[in-house]
Design a protein around this motif. Structure first.
Motif, PDB file in Angstrom:
ATOM      1  N   ALA A  31       0.856  -1.183   0.000  1.00  0.00           N
ATOM      2  CA  ALA A  31       0.000   0.000   0.000  1.00  0.00           C
ATOM      3  C   ALA A  31       0.895   1.237   0.000  1.00  0.00           C
ATOM      4  O   ALA A  31       2.062   1.172   0.390  1.00  0.00           O
ATOM      5  CB  ALA A  31      -0.892   0.008   1.234  1.00  0.00           C
ATOM      6  N   LEU A  32       0.355   2.357  -0.445  1.00  0.00           N
ATOM      7  CA  LEU A  32       1.085   3.629  -0.419  1.00  0.00           C
ATOM      8  C   LEU A  32       0.304   4.636   0.411  1.00  0.00           C
ATOM      9  O   LEU A  32      -0.888   4.840   0.179  1.00  0.00           O
ATOM     10  CB  LEU A  32       1.280   4.164  -1.844  1.00  0.00           C
ATOM     11  CG  LEU A  32       2.174   3.324  -2.760  1.00  0.00           C
ATOM     12  CD1 LEU A  32       2.115   3.854  -4.186  1.00  0.00           C
ATOM     13  CD2 LEU A  32       3.621   3.304  -2.252  1.00  0.00           C
ATOM     14  N   LEU A  33       0.992   5.245   1.361  1.00  0.00           N
ATOM     15  CA  LEU A  33       0.351   6.158   2.298  1.00  0.00           C
ATOM     16  C   LEU A  33       1.072   7.493   2.327  1.00  0.00           C
ATOM     17  O   LEU A  33       2.289   7.551   2.138  1.00  0.00           O
ATOM     18  CB  LEU A  33       0.404   5.550   3.715  1.00  0.00           C
ATOM     19  CG  LEU A  33      -0.128   4.123   3.824  1.00  0.00           C
ATOM     20  CD1 LEU A  33       0.215   3.533   5.174  1.00  0.00           C
ATOM     21  CD2 LEU A  33      -1.627   4.118   3.586  1.00  0.00           C
ATOM     22  N   ASP A 121      -2.365 -10.419   4.960  1.00  0.00           N
ATOM     23  CA  ASP A 121      -2.052 -11.710   4.395  1.00  0.00           C
ATOM     24  C   ASP A 121      -2.974 -12.711   5.066  1.00  0.00           C
ATOM     25  O   ASP A 121      -3.312 -12.570   6.234  1.00  0.00           O
ATOM     26  CB  ASP A 121      -0.590 -12.041   4.724  1.00  0.00           C
ATOM     27  CG  ASP A 121      -0.038 -13.147   3.856  1.00  0.00           C
ATOM     28  OD1 ASP A 121      -0.722 -13.540   2.885  1.00  0.00           O
ATOM     29  OD2 ASP A 121       1.059 -13.620   4.137  1.00  0.00           O
TER      30      ASP A 121
ATOM     31  N   TRP B  40       6.172   8.924   0.091  1.00  0.00           N
ATOM     32  CA  TRP B  40       5.089   8.053   0.510  1.00  0.00           C
ATOM     33  C   TRP B  40       5.659   6.913   1.331  1.00  0.00           C
ATOM     34  O   TRP B  40       6.813   6.490   1.129  1.00  0.00           O
ATOM     35  CB  TRP B  40       4.388   7.457  -0.718  1.00  0.00           C
ATOM     36  CG  TRP B  40       3.551   8.422  -1.485  1.00  0.00           C
ATOM     37  CD1 TRP B  40       2.937   9.561  -1.022  1.00  0.00           C
ATOM     38  CD2 TRP B  40       3.225   8.333  -2.892  1.00  0.00           C
ATOM     39  NE1 TRP B  40       2.241  10.170  -2.030  1.00  0.00           N
ATOM     40  CE2 TRP B  40       2.400   9.456  -3.189  1.00  0.00           C
ATOM     41  CE3 TRP B  40       3.524   7.433  -3.895  1.00  0.00           C
ATOM     42  CZ2 TRP B  40       1.880   9.668  -4.466  1.00  0.00           C
ATOM     43  CZ3 TRP B  40       3.013   7.652  -5.164  1.00  0.00           C
ATOM     44  CH2 TRP B  40       2.206   8.756  -5.447  1.00  0.00           C
ATOM     45  N   LEU B  41       4.824   6.402   2.222  1.00  0.00           N
ATOM     46  CA  LEU B  41       5.141   5.157   2.919  1.00  0.00           C
ATOM     47  C   LEU B  41       4.623   3.999   2.082  1.00  0.00           C
ATOM     48  O   LEU B  41       3.462   4.015   1.661  1.00  0.00           O
ATOM     49  CB  LEU B  41       4.402   5.086   4.246  1.00  0.00           C
ATOM     50  CG  LEU B  41       4.979   5.708   5.494  1.00  0.00           C
ATOM     51  CD1 LEU B  41       4.033   5.401   6.653  1.00  0.00           C
ATOM     52  CD2 LEU B  41       6.363   5.154   5.785  1.00  0.00           C
ATOM     53  N   ALA B  42       5.447   2.984   1.865  1.00  0.00           N
ATOM     54  CA  ALA B  42       4.986   1.736   1.255  1.00  0.00           C
ATOM     55  C   ALA B  42       4.907   0.696   2.367  1.00  0.00           C
ATOM     56  O   ALA B  42       5.849   0.549   3.143  1.00  0.00           O
ATOM     57  CB  ALA B  42       5.954   1.273   0.172  1.00  0.00           C
ATOM     58  N   VAL B  43       3.774   0.022   2.466  1.00  0.00           N
ATOM     59  CA  VAL B  43       3.551  -0.922   3.566  1.00  0.00           C
ATOM     60  C   VAL B  43       3.082  -2.258   3.020  1.00  0.00           C
ATOM     61  O   VAL B  43       2.130  -2.316   2.236  1.00  0.00           O
ATOM     62  CB  VAL B  43       2.497  -0.395   4.561  1.00  0.00           C
ATOM     63  CG1 VAL B  43       2.283  -1.380   5.699  1.00  0.00           C
ATOM     64  CG2 VAL B  43       2.921   0.968   5.113  1.00  0.00           C
ATOM     65  N   THR B  44       3.742  -3.324   3.433  1.00  0.00           N
ATOM     66  CA  THR B  44       3.366  -4.667   2.991  1.00  0.00           C
ATOM     67  C   THR B  44       3.403  -5.631   4.173  1.00  0.00           C
ATOM     68  O   THR B  44       4.089  -5.378   5.161  1.00  0.00           O
ATOM     69  CB  THR B  44       4.317  -5.162   1.878  1.00  0.00           C
ATOM     70  OG1 THR B  44       3.873  -6.431   1.414  1.00  0.00           O
ATOM     71  CG2 THR B  44       5.742  -5.282   2.383  1.00  0.00           C
ATOM     72  N   ALA B  45       2.650  -6.710   4.077  1.00  0.00           N
ATOM     73  CA  ALA B  45       2.609  -7.695   5.160  1.00  0.00           C
ATOM     74  C   ALA B  45       2.558  -9.092   4.567  1.00  0.00           C
ATOM     75  O   ALA B  45       1.721  -9.367   3.703  1.00  0.00           O
ATOM     76  CB  ALA B  45       1.385  -7.461   6.045  1.00  0.00           C
ATOM     77  N   ASP B  46       3.460  -9.944   4.992  1.00  0.00           N
ATOM     78  CA  ASP B  46       3.477 -11.332   4.544  1.00  0.00           C
ATOM     79  C   ASP B  46       3.760 -12.263   5.698  1.00  0.00           C
ATOM     80  O   ASP B  46       4.593 -11.974   6.552  1.00  0.00           O
ATOM     81  CB  ASP B  46       4.554 -11.536   3.464  1.00  0.00           C
ATOM     82  CG  ASP B  46       3.975 -11.467   2.056  1.00  0.00           C
ATOM     83  OD1 ASP B  46       2.922 -12.078   1.833  1.00  0.00           O
ATOM     84  OD2 ASP B  46       4.574 -10.807   1.204  1.00  0.00           O
ATOM     85  N   ASP B  74       8.545  -7.331  -1.711  1.00  0.00           N
ATOM     86  CA  ASP B  74       7.350  -6.526  -2.009  1.00  0.00           C
ATOM     87  C   ASP B  74       7.689  -5.036  -2.048  1.00  0.00           C
ATOM     88  O   ASP B  74       7.162  -4.302  -2.889  1.00  0.00           O
ATOM     89  CB  ASP B  74       6.258  -6.782  -0.957  1.00  0.00           C
ATOM     90  CG  ASP B  74       5.509  -8.078  -1.217  1.00  0.00           C
ATOM     91  OD1 ASP B  74       5.259  -8.398  -2.388  1.00  0.00           O
ATOM     92  OD2 ASP B  74       5.162  -8.762  -0.243  1.00  0.00           O
ATOM     93  N   LEU B  75       8.542  -4.598  -1.143  1.00  0.00           N
ATOM     94  CA  LEU B  75       8.966  -3.189  -1.163  1.00  0.00           C
ATOM     95  C   LEU B  75       9.756  -2.903  -2.441  1.00  0.00           C
ATOM     96  O   LEU B  75       9.588  -1.853  -3.065  1.00  0.00           O
ATOM     97  CB  LEU B  75       9.815  -2.860   0.064  1.00  0.00           C
ATOM     98  CG  LEU B  75       9.110  -2.933   1.425  1.00  0.00           C
ATOM     99  CD1 LEU B  75      10.069  -2.528   2.536  1.00  0.00           C
ATOM    100  CD2 LEU B  75       7.874  -2.036   1.442  1.00  0.00           C
ATOM    101  N   MET B  78       7.738  -2.147  -5.348  1.00  0.00           N
ATOM    102  CA  MET B  78       7.137  -0.812  -5.338  1.00  0.00           C
ATOM    103  C   MET B  78       8.180   0.264  -5.616  1.00  0.00           C
ATOM    104  O   MET B  78       7.849   1.456  -5.645  1.00  0.00           O
ATOM    105  CB  MET B  78       6.495  -0.519  -3.974  1.00  0.00           C
ATOM    106  CG  MET B  78       5.372  -1.442  -3.553  1.00  0.00           C
ATOM    107  SD  MET B  78       4.002  -1.557  -4.726  1.00  0.00           S
ATOM    108  CE  MET B  78       3.205   0.050  -4.526  1.00  0.00           C
ATOM    109  N   THR B 132       5.358  -7.050   8.966  1.00  0.00           N
ATOM    110  CA  THR B 132       4.844  -5.884   8.255  1.00  0.00           C
ATOM    111  C   THR B 132       6.039  -4.977   8.025  1.00  0.00           C
ATOM    112  O   THR B 132       6.714  -4.590   8.975  1.00  0.00           O
ATOM    113  CB  THR B 132       3.743  -5.162   9.063  1.00  0.00           C
ATOM    114  OG1 THR B 132       2.603  -6.019   9.147  1.00  0.00           O
ATOM    115  CG2 THR B 132       3.316  -3.873   8.378  1.00  0.00           C
ATOM    116  N   PHE B 134       7.848  -1.549   6.175  1.00  0.00           N
ATOM    117  CA  PHE B 134       7.601  -0.212   5.623  1.00  0.00           C
ATOM    118  C   PHE B 134       8.824   0.210   4.838  1.00  0.00           C
ATOM    119  O   PHE B 134       9.956   0.020   5.279  1.00  0.00           O
ATOM    120  CB  PHE B 134       7.402   0.851   6.692  1.00  0.00           C
ATOM    121  CG  PHE B 134       6.605   0.458   7.878  1.00  0.00           C
ATOM    122  CD1 PHE B 134       5.737  -0.612   7.855  1.00  0.00           C
ATOM    123  CD2 PHE B 134       6.722   1.189   9.048  1.00  0.00           C
ATOM    124  CE1 PHE B 134       4.992  -0.948   8.965  1.00  0.00           C
ATOM    125  CE2 PHE B 134       5.991   0.850  10.166  1.00  0.00           C
ATOM    126  CZ  PHE B 134       5.125  -0.212  10.130  1.00  0.00           C
TER     127      PHE B 134
END
Lengths: 320, 320
Positions: A31-33, A121, B40-46, B74-75, B78, B132, B134
């Protein structure tokens, strides 16, 4: 990632609302925030496992609520405004009915605080729920554990021990986590266990007032012990001042209720310190939020948590 | 939270380094971070679960590496620079030896990318690891899945199918995940499965060049399908161009290696689209990073992923 997982994610994504600061939500690699200028990010992560953090028969809507509540409570204890977060969901099987009910509880609380799910996830496995929650707080205004000063008052919000009392009732077979209780006091305790209210508005109101804060998740004496240790001070608590609900006193008795209030966890009230000069401001905040705050002691020189009461022995031995 | 959990957290916290933008690290109700202005913050969770995402006998150091690698990947997809993150660790028992070995692998990769652990939770339960992560990316420069344009080239980094080939060898009993392989080709495949390299530097280099990107975690045809679907275009892939390693071809044969390259997951290479005008820039990036990038097809009008090859039937049927 199975097709079933895609369907599961889609089902959850459909419940997630937008926010102006979400540039890109669920559905990409990340996601981008757009974080707020002049603010710090507050980040916390808490996991709930079935059979460890809640009875296995707990209803999915209640699990959903509590999964988010324990994380928003951590943000509240930092004085942060909830913003976004992720959910890692491990499920024995992907049943649409379960997911929808879980989402009912989870998003009821999320929507109430304008908190948005922006990633996550889902995996196959024993029921386990991990949230990482982000909030935002103006630079320099976060409530930390390490700012308590000698001479500060020690405060708690609401009443303590209700969740522990409900757990005792459940363990004794007197309370069901699936069905409402016939008795109004039992039902209040049950709601306190299943649907704790994170004190988000109080945390925000305490910016610039509280010198330290923590949420009461492990028990008052344990959590206050974190403030004492990190601040390099001692905490003196008057056990008689620690607020119990009349429901807990009626249902499990005054002595047991007081013990729960001192050492029981899972209440998610805030415990904080503030200079005596802030008493009037705190009274105004409490009135505005319709939430009691009670002064239960004083920060003093030394180490540990001191609670000179026969009732507090267990907590004292463990945490001071 | 048991005392054992405190000790466990302390053991992990001791391995976490600082960063100038960490206002407050592990140890309060939440961490406090100072995000970069203009980003921007990029946020991913696996999540990785034992027995689902890795063989149960996998060594803890390899589990640690891969847990973080899949998230950094994932980061990378992006175009984000890794920054911080949280770890939710569910463990059957809290053995110091296991934790230390896990941390060896986890922090080896974290430190290499200046990525910092700033929070998390440990619970008792079947082995499960949720990160998670960032990252930060200059506003407007993120690599998304929805930007592919008709006429763009389709590229992949490195070689594909190695992890799937290793998994085949392990399933057939020819490869151990605990012991190095005697054969150099087998060992290369084994390392690709156990210690994937997230293409972080490539992702950052692709800012302003790639029109869309995804990491290859579920298989090339599946992941490219996400780009096609989100961009509203079709992808035409020439199966003969998809890069396989000579190790995979030697060990499992050319046909099987090619099938793995098209449909096997877990490689964590990047698949991205870029205008033909960028070919020279991409060649320079590849040379600078000592990483091959291979053009495997073209973005066209339509929907789905088209790979007119007998080898690609399975992928075709599933994902187009």
């Amino acid at each position: 990632m199975s097709l079933a997982e895609f369907a599961l994610i889609e089902r959850i994504r459909a419940r997630s609302k937008g926010r102006d600061d979400i540039v890109l939500g669920i559905g990409d690699d990340a996601a981008l925030l757009q974080p707020l200028a002049g603010h710090w990010l507050a980040v916390t992560a808490d996991t709930l496992n079935s059979g460890v953090h809640f009875p296995p028969e707990t209803q999915p809507a209640d699990i959903g609520w509590k999964t988010l509540a324990v994380n928003l409570s951590d943000l509240a204890a930092m004085g942060a405004t909830p913003a976004w977060g992720t959910l890692a969901l491990s499920l024995p099987s992907a049943e649409a009915e379960w997911i929808d009910a879980f989402a009912d509880g989870f998003f009821a609380l999320a929507d109430a605080h304008d908190w948005r799910l922006i990633g996550g996830d889902t995996t196959r496995g024993p029921l386990s729920l991990s949230v990482t929650a982000f909030g935002q707080v103006p630079q320099g205004q976060a409530l930390r554990r390490d700012g308590a000063q000698v001479g500060d008052d020690i405060w708690v919000s609401g009443t303590l021990g209700d969740a522990a009392a409900a757990l005792q009732r459940w363990q004794g077979g007197a309370l069901s986590v699936t069905d409402p209780a016939a008795d109004a006091d039992d039902e209040l305790l049950r709601q306190r266990l299943l649907r704790p209210t994170p004190r988000v508005r109080l945390g925000i109101a305490l910016r610039g007032i509280a010198t330290a804060a923590v949420d009461v998740s492990d028990g008052l004496l344990a959590d206050l012990g974190h403030i004492a240790a990190r601040s390099g001070v001692a905490a003196h608590v008057d056990a008689a001042l620690v607020p119990c609900s009349t429901s807990a006193e009626r249902v499990i008795g005054r002595e047991a209720a007081r013990q729960c209030a001192l050492s029981g966890g899972d209440d998610y009230e805030l415990c904080f310190t503030a200079p005596p000069a802030c008493r009037e401001a705190l009274a105004e905040i409490a009135a505005r939020l319709s939430l009691t705050v009670t002064c239960i002691g004083r920060v003093v020189h030394g180490t540990g948590v001191h609670c000179p009461s026969a009732l507090a022995r267990q907590g004292y031995a463990h945490f001071s």
